[in-house]
Design a protein around this motif. Structure first.
Motif, PDB file in Angstrom:
ATOM      1  N   PRO A 167      50.985  59.973  21.932  1.00 24.68           N
ATOM      2  CA  PRO A 167      49.906  59.432  21.085  1.00 24.68           C
ATOM      3  C   PRO A 167      50.181  57.978  20.719  1.00 24.68           C
ATOM      4  CG  PRO A 167      50.718  61.547  20.265  1.00 24.68           C
ATOM      5  CD  PRO A 167      51.700  61.072  21.286  1.00 24.68           C
ATOM      6  N   ILE A 168      49.176  57.347  20.131  1.00 28.22           N
ATOM      7  CA  ILE A 168      49.300  55.937  19.720  1.00 28.22           C
ATOM      8  C   ILE A 168      50.141  55.852  18.441  1.00 28.22           C
ATOM      9  CG2 ILE A 168      48.003  53.906  18.964  1.00 28.22           C
ATOM     10  CD1 ILE A 168      45.686  54.901  20.678  1.00 28.22           C
ATOM     11  N   SER A 169      50.959  54.827  18.354  1.00 23.60           N
ATOM     12  CA  SER A 169      51.825  54.666  17.188  1.00 23.60           C
ATOM     13  C   SER A 169      51.220  53.706  16.171  1.00 23.60           C
ATOM     14  CB  SER A 169      53.195  54.134  17.616  1.00 23.60           C
ATOM     15  OG  SER A 169      53.079  52.798  18.084  1.00 23.60           O
ATOM     16  N   TYR A 170      51.645  53.851  14.930  1.00 23.80           N
ATOM     17  CA  TYR A 170      51.254  52.903  13.893  1.00 23.80           C
ATOM     18  C   TYR A 170      51.707  51.492  14.271  1.00 23.80           C
ATOM     19  CZ  TYR A 170      49.967  56.526  10.479  1.00 23.80           C
ATOM     20  OH  TYR A 170      49.351  57.561   9.800  1.00 23.80           O
ATOM     21  N   LYS A 171      52.927  51.383  14.825  1.00 21.64           N
ATOM     22  CA  LYS A 171      53.480  50.082  15.167  1.00 21.64           C
ATOM     23  C   LYS A 171      52.613  49.362  16.194  1.00 21.64           C
ATOM     24  CE  LYS A 171      57.916  49.771  15.475  1.00 21.64           C
ATOM     25  NZ  LYS A 171      59.330  49.878  15.938  1.00 21.64           N
ATOM     26  N   SER A 179      46.308  50.060  28.363  1.00 22.25           N
ATOM     27  CA  SER A 179      47.532  50.757  28.776  1.00 22.25           C
ATOM     28  C   SER A 179      47.950  51.795  27.745  1.00 22.25           C
ATOM     29  CB  SER A 179      48.662  49.745  28.998  1.00 22.25           C
ATOM     30  OG  SER A 179      48.381  48.903  30.085  1.00 22.25           O
ATOM     31  N   MET A 180      47.856  51.438  26.464  1.00 15.35           N
ATOM     32  CA  MET A 180      48.211  52.391  25.416  1.00 15.35           C
ATOM     33  C   MET A 180      47.244  53.575  25.419  1.00 15.35           C
ATOM     34  SD  MET A 180      50.379  53.012  22.979  1.00 15.35           S
ATOM     35  CE  MET A 180      50.257  54.764  23.325  1.00 15.35           C
ATOM     36  N   HIS A 181      45.977  53.280  25.641  1.00 15.30           N
ATOM     37  CA  HIS A 181      44.959  54.329  25.721  1.00 15.30           C
ATOM     38  C   HIS A 181      45.268  55.296  26.865  1.00 15.30           C
ATOM     39  CE1 HIS A 181      41.889  54.673  28.917  1.00 15.30           C
ATOM     40  NE2 HIS A 181      41.170  55.379  28.056  1.00 15.30           N
ATOM     41  N   ASN A 182      45.784  54.767  27.982  1.00 17.93           N
ATOM     42  CA  ASN A 182      46.132  55.614  29.126  1.00 17.93           C
ATOM     43  C   ASN A 182      47.227  56.611  28.767  1.00 17.93           C
ATOM     44  OD1 ASN A 182      44.307  54.131  30.622  1.00 17.93           O
ATOM     45  ND2 ASN A 182      45.859  52.886  31.654  1.00 17.93           N
ATOM     46  N   MET A 183      48.137  56.197  27.911  1.00 15.86           N
ATOM     47  CA  MET A 183      49.241  57.085  27.530  1.00 15.86           C
ATOM     48  C   MET A 183      48.739  58.318  26.789  1.00 15.86           C
ATOM     49  SD  MET A 183      51.895  55.695  28.793  1.00 15.86           S
ATOM     50  CE  MET A 183      53.306  56.433  27.949  1.00 15.86           C
ATOM     51  N   VAL A 184      47.663  58.170  26.032  1.00 19.17           N
ATOM     52  CA  VAL A 184      47.094  59.319  25.313  1.00 19.17           C
ATOM     53  C   VAL A 184      46.438  60.287  26.295  1.00 19.17           C
ATOM     54  CG1 VAL A 184      45.522  60.047  23.487  1.00 19.17           C
ATOM     55  CG2 VAL A 184      46.757  57.884  23.269  1.00 19.17           C
ATOM     56  N   PHE A 239      38.131  66.107  24.273  1.00 19.20           N
ATOM     57  CA  PHE A 239      39.053  65.147  23.669  1.00 19.20           C
ATOM     58  C   PHE A 239      38.712  63.708  24.066  1.00 19.20           C
ATOM     59  CE2 PHE A 239      42.323  68.235  22.256  1.00 19.20           C
ATOM     60  CZ  PHE A 239      42.702  67.604  21.084  1.00 19.20           C
ATOM     61  N   PHE A 240      38.086  63.542  25.215  1.00 13.96           N
ATOM     62  CA  PHE A 240      37.735  62.208  25.695  1.00 13.96           C
ATOM     63  C   PHE A 240      36.928  61.445  24.654  1.00 13.96           C
ATOM     64  CE2 PHE A 240      34.670  59.330  27.613  1.00 13.96           C
ATOM     65  CZ  PHE A 240      35.423  58.614  28.534  1.00 13.96           C
ATOM     66  N   TRP A 241      35.913  62.097  24.086  1.00 16.61           N
ATOM     67  CA  TRP A 241      34.973  61.403  23.208  1.00 16.61           C
ATOM     68  C   TRP A 241      35.637  60.988  21.895  1.00 16.61           C
ATOM     69  CZ3 TRP A 241      31.302  60.463  26.439  1.00 16.61           C
ATOM     70  CH2 TRP A 241      31.030  61.384  27.456  1.00 16.61           C
ATOM     71  N   ILE A 242      36.460  61.874  21.340  1.00 15.88           N
ATOM     72  CA  ILE A 242      37.066  61.551  20.047  1.00 15.88           C
ATOM     73  C   ILE A 242      38.231  60.581  20.204  1.00 15.88           C
ATOM     74  CG2 ILE A 242      36.273  63.711  19.026  1.00 15.88           C
ATOM     75  CD1 ILE A 242      39.136  64.787  19.325  1.00 15.88           C
ATOM     76  N   HIS A 243      38.895  60.616  21.362  1.00 13.14           N
ATOM     77  CA  HIS A 243      39.938  59.624  21.640  1.00 13.14           C
ATOM     78  C   HIS A 243      39.321  58.231  21.767  1.00 13.14           C
ATOM     79  CE1 HIS A 243      43.102  57.333  23.452  1.00 13.14           C
ATOM     80  NE2 HIS A 243      42.688  57.486  24.695  1.00 13.14           N
ATOM     81  N   HIS A 244      38.220  58.121  22.517  1.00 12.51           N
ATOM     82  CA  HIS A 244      37.596  56.811  22.689  1.00 12.51           C
ATOM     83  C   HIS A 244      36.898  56.337  21.422  1.00 12.51           C
ATOM     84  CE1 HIS A 244      38.336  55.395  26.727  1.00 12.51           C
ATOM     85  NE2 HIS A 244      38.420  56.660  27.083  1.00 12.51           N
ATOM     86  N   ALA A 245      36.466  57.253  20.582  1.00 15.95           N
ATOM     87  CA  ALA A 245      35.908  56.838  19.298  1.00 15.95           C
ATOM     88  C   ALA A 245      36.981  56.152  18.455  1.00 15.95           C
ATOM     89  CB  ALA A 245      35.322  58.034  18.559  1.00 15.95           C
TER      90      ALA A 245
END
Length: 560
Positions: free
Chosen positions: A215-219, A246-251, A270-276
């Motif tokens: 997942p994406i990090s706070y940092k 690139s970070m989005h790809n990791m998710v 999950f695609f829609w809520i990740h891209h939101a």
């Protein structure tokens, strides 16, 4: 070609409203002298003819002013929230709407699958790997949200802030991967609202949670929001530590299964809520640009890739251009994002808690007791006021003297920054209380009688969330046993005339014309006798509809 979008393919059943030659390419005598190559001059000249009340007897039909809404009008901006912040009722409405699209077989194999397939094959070249990544996905999820709202106008898409899972000891144990939310994270989906789903290829929807990616990090978000320009966060020019794509790809990789492939990722909800969430973070970045007096459209990163040029039309989302996705219109008028989770309240969600060692909010685990909160999340009332507002009368006289002719208004570029304006011409008729509505209006349709004395106006309200085209109805005097001839015009917010095109049914295309229409009562009739009848005549807006030639539409207008 300039007018290529008007050379269309017949899609609809042509057994209704197709017959007599009701459109003329000739200029009637009263307006013949106005013919001019300059559309503005011609329009002003024609209207000046109708300003003279002496040229035809007054039959007593005064101006009608109606407010028309031809697809979903949102009286206030909808507010997107983190999925764990929704009430249980709101979450259930959203997943029910997704399932309804999955089960809707009006297009093959279903509305959901048909739309998910937009994110495939050749289109991927312009969707990813460059500057259009942000804007294309913004429009794609917005269009998906519109599909959900056609099922249930109370639905607003939520976003998944995966930072809340990244900071967990084991992100794969997040409550997001349980039957309460989006179902199991390993193998075929057998739990939750999407249990048993199969993809457009008739393959079970599967996940392989946590095998790769993260997942994406706070940092990461903090570093990204510290940058000053898109060139620093956009592929391929981004700084390595702040490349959003690139970070989005990791998710995508973290969830695995269909999500870990560009050609299949949109088949998983999950695609829609990740891209939101990506859109939410990007909107915060754009907001920072605006605070520094930089228009995000002016900050569009130009790269040496034909698919990501700013003026190129978006694949599958025509007539949107790549740079249109960077417009602030959407943030200003359509939707906004609620604040991100912060300690100690963590959105007052029972499914989130504060990690006091880091002062960060994190998700509760699947088998962990839910947090007790004093003020649990509540419905956002304004998100539940967005049902279609059709046929709202602002000012009307006797309705029996009019019939209603369908027209199509094609908005070439409704979000281009050069057309921004707070109000439109004609709002002076509305008075206090309608200014927000006026700011959303994109077109004024009008008929001026040639064989009768009378004028009809329709203010076409459109929130421009899908700025492609709208259907509208304009009033013309009931022909009775004779003929009604009228000049039909459409203007934009500045009273600049849109270009009229008349259907040449034999050639299967629209041709430039003066916009004059003649009606008789011969069968089949080319009009509806009431607005209620017009509303039920099959011209409801469909976000999935390709821009096709509809033989029932004799007049199209090209705006902007």
């Amino acid at each position: 070609m300039k007018y290529a979008l008007l050379v269309l393919v017949v899609l609809f059943n042509s057994g209704f409203l197709i017959v007599s030659e009701v459109i003329t390419s000739r200029y009637p005598g009263i307006i013949l002298e106005c013919r001019d190559q300059d559309a503005d001059k011609e329009y002003r000249c024609i209207l000046s003819k109708f300003d003279n009340p002496d040229w035809i007897p007054d039959t007593g039909h005064d101006m009608q002013l109606r407010l028309r809404q031809d697809f979903f009008w949102h009286p206030t901006k909808r507010i997107r929230r983190e999925c764990r912040q929704l009430t249980r009722e709101e979450f259930q409405e959203m997943v029910d709407a997704m399932n309804a699209l999955k089960n809707d077989k009006s297009v093959f194999p279903s509305v959901y699958d048909f739309f998910a397939d937009y994110h495939t094959n050749e289109a991927v070249k312009s969707i990813h790997f460059g500057s259009n990544f942000f804007g294309w996905h913004k429009m794609y999820i917005l269009k998906f949200e519109e599909l959900l709202r056609r099922v249930n106008p109370n639905v607003t898409l939520c976003y998944w802030d995966s930072r809340l899972d990244h900071h967990m000891h084991d992100p794969t144990k997040s409550v997001m991967f349980t039957s309460e939310f989006f179902g199991n994270g390993k193998g075929p989906i057998k739990e939750g609202p999407f249990a048993g789903w199969k993809t457009i290829r008739n393959i079970p929807l599967v996940r392989d949670l946590g095998k790769t990616g993260n997942p994406i990090s706070y940092k990461f978000i903090d570093r990204m929001l510290a940058k000053k320009h898109h060139v620093q966060i956009t592929t391929p020019t981004a700084d390595p530590e702040t490349n959003v794509e690139s970070m989005h790809n990791m998710v995508h990789a973290f969830i695995g299964g269909q999500m870990n492939n560009f050609n299949t990722s949109s088949q998983d909800p999950f695609f829609w809520i990740h891209h939101a969430f990506i859109d939410a973070v990007w909107e915060k970045f754009c907001s920072q640009l605006r605070h520094r007096n930089i228009d995000p459209q002016d900050d569009y990163t130009i790269i040496d890739d034909q698919f990501h040029q700013p003026d190129r039309y978006m694949d599958r989302l025509f007539p949107m251009r790549n740079v249109d996705g960077y417009s602030d219109y959407f943030h200003n008028h359509i939707y906004r994002y609620d604040d991100f989770a912060k300690c100690p309240s963590c959105l007052n969600s029972p499914f989130l808690k504060c990690d006091y060692s880091s002062d960060k909010c994190v998700s509760v685990e699947a088998n962990e007791p839910r947090r007790r909160v004093l003020e649990p999340p509540r419905k956002i009332t304004t998100n539940h006021l967005s049902k279609p507002q059709n046929g709202l009368t602002v000012l009307s006289g006797e309705d029996k003297g009019w019939v209603y002719v369908p027209i199509k208004i094609i908005v070439r570029n409704a979000v281009h920054k050069s057309i921004r304006k707070n109000v439109i011409g004609g709002c002076e008729y509305f008075g206090p209380g309608y200014y927000d509505l006026c700011s959303k209006s994109v077109a004024i349709a009008q008929s001026n009688g040639i064989t009768y004395h009378g004028t009809y106006k329709s203010y076409i309200a459109n929130d421009a969330s899908i700025p492609q085209w709208v259907y509208a109805f304009v009033g013309v005097k009931n022909p009775g046993s004779g003929m009604s001839q009228a000049f039909i015009s459409v203007t934009d917010k500045y009273y600049k005339p849109c270009e009229p095109f008349c259907l040449d049914i034999k050639a299967g295309k629209y041709r430039s014309c003066p916009g004059v229409i003649s009606l008789t009562n011969k069968e089949p009739e080319m009009f509806s006798r009431t607005l209620m009848e017009a509303d039920g005549s099959g011209f409801t807006y469909n976000p999935l509809e390709a821009d096709t030639l509809n033989p029932r539409i004799k007049l199209s207008f090209l705006c902007y």
